[in-house]
Scaffold this motif. Sequence first.
Motif, mmCIF file in Angstrom:
data_model
loop_
_atom_site.group_PDB
_atom_site.id
_atom_site.type_symbol
_atom_site.label_atom_id
_atom_site.label_comp_id
_atom_site.label_asym_id
_atom_site.label_seq_id
_atom_site.Cartn_x
_atom_site.Cartn_y
_atom_site.Cartn_z
ATOM 1 N N ASP A 60 -10.812 -7.695 41.034
ATOM 2 C CA ASP A 60 -10.674 -6.575 41.974
ATOM 3 C C ASP A 60 -11.768 -6.596 43.041
ATOM 4 O O ASP A 60 -11.705 -5.834 44.008
ATOM 5 C CB ASP A 60 -10.742 -5.244 41.219
ATOM 6 N N ALA A 61 -12.766 -7.465 42.872
ATOM 7 C CA ALA A 61 -13.871 -7.517 43.826
ATOM 8 C C ALA A 61 -13.515 -8.293 45.087
ATOM 9 O O ALA A 61 -14.223 -8.214 46.092
ATOM 10 C CB ALA A 61 -15.105 -8.151 43.167
ATOM 11 N N ASP A 366 -22.036 2.164 50.012
ATOM 12 C CA ASP A 366 -21.414 1.064 49.289
ATOM 13 C C ASP A 366 -20.143 0.575 49.978
ATOM 14 O O ASP A 366 -19.326 1.389 50.424
ATOM 15 C CB ASP A 366 -21.079 1.501 47.857
ATOM 16 N N TYR A 368 -17.546 -0.873 48.688
ATOM 17 C CA TYR A 368 -16.355 -0.855 47.843
ATOM 18 C C TYR A 368 -15.790 0.545 47.597
ATOM 19 O O TYR A 368 -14.599 0.773 47.681
ATOM 20 C CB TYR A 368 -16.667 -1.491 46.481
ATOM 21 N N VAL A 369 -16.664 1.495 47.252
ATOM 22 C CA VAL A 369 -16.210 2.785 46.733
ATOM 23 C C VAL A 369 -16.006 3.802 47.865
ATOM 24 O O VAL A 369 -16.864 3.941 48.743
ATOM 25 C CB VAL A 369 -17.217 3.342 45.707
ATOM 26 N N ASP A 370 -14.889 4.516 47.806
ATOM 27 C CA ASP A 370 -14.601 5.592 48.757
ATOM 28 C C ASP A 370 -15.273 6.863 48.250
ATOM 29 O O ASP A 370 -14.849 7.448 47.248
ATOM 30 C CB ASP A 370 -13.088 5.784 48.871
ATOM 31 N N LEU A 389 -10.088 6.607 41.285
ATOM 32 C CA LEU A 389 -10.244 5.398 42.088
ATOM 33 C C LEU A 389 -9.109 4.424 41.785
ATOM 34 O O LEU A 389 -8.346 4.606 40.834
ATOM 35 C CB LEU A 389 -11.601 4.738 41.802
ATOM 36 N N ASP A 390 -9.036 3.364 42.593
ATOM 37 C CA ASP A 390 -7.907 2.433 42.495
ATOM 38 C C ASP A 390 -8.064 1.381 41.407
ATOM 39 O O ASP A 390 -7.065 0.787 40.987
ATOM 40 C CB ASP A 390 -7.675 1.724 43.839
ATOM 41 N N SER A 391 -9.299 1.097 40.977
ATOM 42 C CA SER A 391 -9.476 -0.016 40.041
ATOM 43 C C SER A 391 -10.645 0.221 39.095
ATOM 44 O O SER A 391 -11.551 1.013 39.382
ATOM 45 C CB SER A 391 -9.715 -1.319 40.812
ATOM 46 N N GLU A 394 -14.023 -0.688 40.726
ATOM 47 C CA GLU A 394 -14.690 0.361 41.498
ATOM 48 C C GLU A 394 -15.416 1.342 40.578
ATOM 49 O O GLU A 394 -16.517 1.809 40.898
ATOM 50 C CB GLU A 394 -13.673 1.100 42.366
ATOM 51 N N LYS A 395 -14.810 1.627 39.437
ATOM 52 C CA LYS A 395 -15.447 2.524 38.482
ATOM 53 C C LYS A 395 -16.752 1.923 37.967
ATOM 54 O O LYS A 395 -17.777 2.603 37.870
ATOM 55 C CB LYS A 395 -14.490 2.821 37.312
ATOM 56 N N GLN A 397 -18.491 -0.274 39.511
ATOM 57 C CA GLN A 397 -19.406 -0.311 40.650
ATOM 58 C C GLN A 397 -20.211 0.986 40.745
ATOM 59 O O GLN A 397 -21.400 0.983 41.072
ATOM 60 C CB GLN A 397 -18.617 -0.557 41.942
#
Length: 424
Positions: A60-61, A366, A368-370, A389-391, A394-395, A397
Motif C-alpha cells: 500500500d506504500a 505526512d 500518506y495520511v489524510d 482510512l483506506d489501508s 496508513e493506519k 503510518q
Amino acid sequence: MKSPGLTERFSLFKLLTLSLSLLLTVFTGCTQDQSSKQVAELPSDQKITETIQSQLVASDAVAADSIDIKTKDGIVTLSGSTTNLLAKKEATKIAESTYGVLSVVNNLKITTSRPDKAIDQDVDLALSNDPVTETWEIESSVNNGVVTLKGVVESWQESQLAATVASRVKGVKKINNSIIVNYDQARSDEEMKAEIEKKIKMNSEVDGNMVRVNVADDSVSLTGAIGSAHEKSLVADLARVTGVEDVDVDRLEVHPEYENAMYREDKIETLTNSEIKQAITSALKYDPRVPEHKITVSIDGNTAILEGEVLNLNSKLAAKTDALNTAGISTVANNIEVNHKVVVEPEVPTTDKALTKRLEYSIMRDPYVDKTAVDVEVNNGIATITGTLDSQFEKEQLNQIASNVKGITAVNNNVKIATAETST
C-alpha cells in the motif's frame, strides 16, 4: 588484458559454486541429484519483473499501476511516477530485496507538487519538532520541490536521519544532503576496519562472510560477494563507522545463489553473550534516535533485555529494532520506560493539549495520511487516534508518526479501515 565483465564474473562464480557442490557430494555421500538441487536456479529477467510487480501491487506504500519495471541481466530499472519520496525509496527497497536482482536504477518521478515556501516551512517545522533533530543547527532551502540541507553533525547516521525527517514532508521530491559530518575523534584505518568487520558479522540482516573490508586514508572499500542488492546497501551503511569519510561498494558483487543455505554461515552458534551484548550496545550507539547511555542491555539465551528511560516512544521502539537486528537475538524484552514529562523548550507547554497539537501538525505534514480523516487526542501522554482510512498501511503510518512525538508514551490506534461498503 581486459578485466572480466559482470556476466563473465557471474558465470565464473556459478562454475566455482557448482564445483564446490560436487566436492561436497563426494565427502558427504550425497547423490549428484541431491547436490544439484541445493544450488538454486536463478530466475529469468521476466520472472524478476513479474515478482517485483506483484510485490509492488501488494504494498500500500507504492502506487504500482504508475510504475514501469524493466529487467535486463538482473539489473532492474524503475520508471514512471509516484506520489512522494518515501514511496520512491520503498519501491527501491522492494526491488532490491527481490531474489535475482543485482542492482536497481530508480528513475521514478514524483508528481505531487506544493509551493516551495510551504515545503520549506514544513521541513523546518519537522526538523525543529523531531525529538532528535530539534537541537541540531540545520538549514534548509527548497527549489522546485528539491530540499537542500546544510549544517554540521557528529555522525553520518545523524546526517541521514535529518534527510529522513525532511523526506517525510509532503511535496518533497528529492533531498540534496549537504550536511557536513565533523567527527570528534581521529581513528586509525586498522581500528575502523576491525569495527566494520565486527558490525557486518554481528548484523542478522546480512550474511557478510564473503565480504572483504579494506580501509585506507579513512576510505572504505568493500569487495567480494553478497547475496542480494538489499544486503549490499545494508553493508554499505554498516561500514559508515566513526571516522569513515567514504564507502566504495563498486567491486562488491551480488550473487543471488549465495543466499542458498549451503553457503551461509551459522553465526548464532559461535557467539557468546558478551559478543551479542557488545554488538547491541554498538548498534544503539550508532542510532541517533536512541540515547544509549540511558539504556542497559542484558542477554538471556536468545533474548535481549532492555532497561532504562527515554523521552519518546520512538526511542524505545528503535532500541528494540536495533536489538532484533543483532545476530543471536530472536526476541526482545523491551522494558524501557517513556517519560512524557519533558520540556521541549522552556517557553513551550508540555500539556496534553500541546502534545495533541504537535501530533496534529505531524500528521498534516505526512505525505500518506489524510489529516481530515482522523481525530487525535492525548491524555496523560497516551495518544488516541480515531477515524477511517483506506489501508492498513496508513493506519500503521499513524503509529510511526505518533511514536516520534516527544512526550507521547503509548498509542491507542482505533482507526478503522474502509471497506467497499463504508466507502460507497
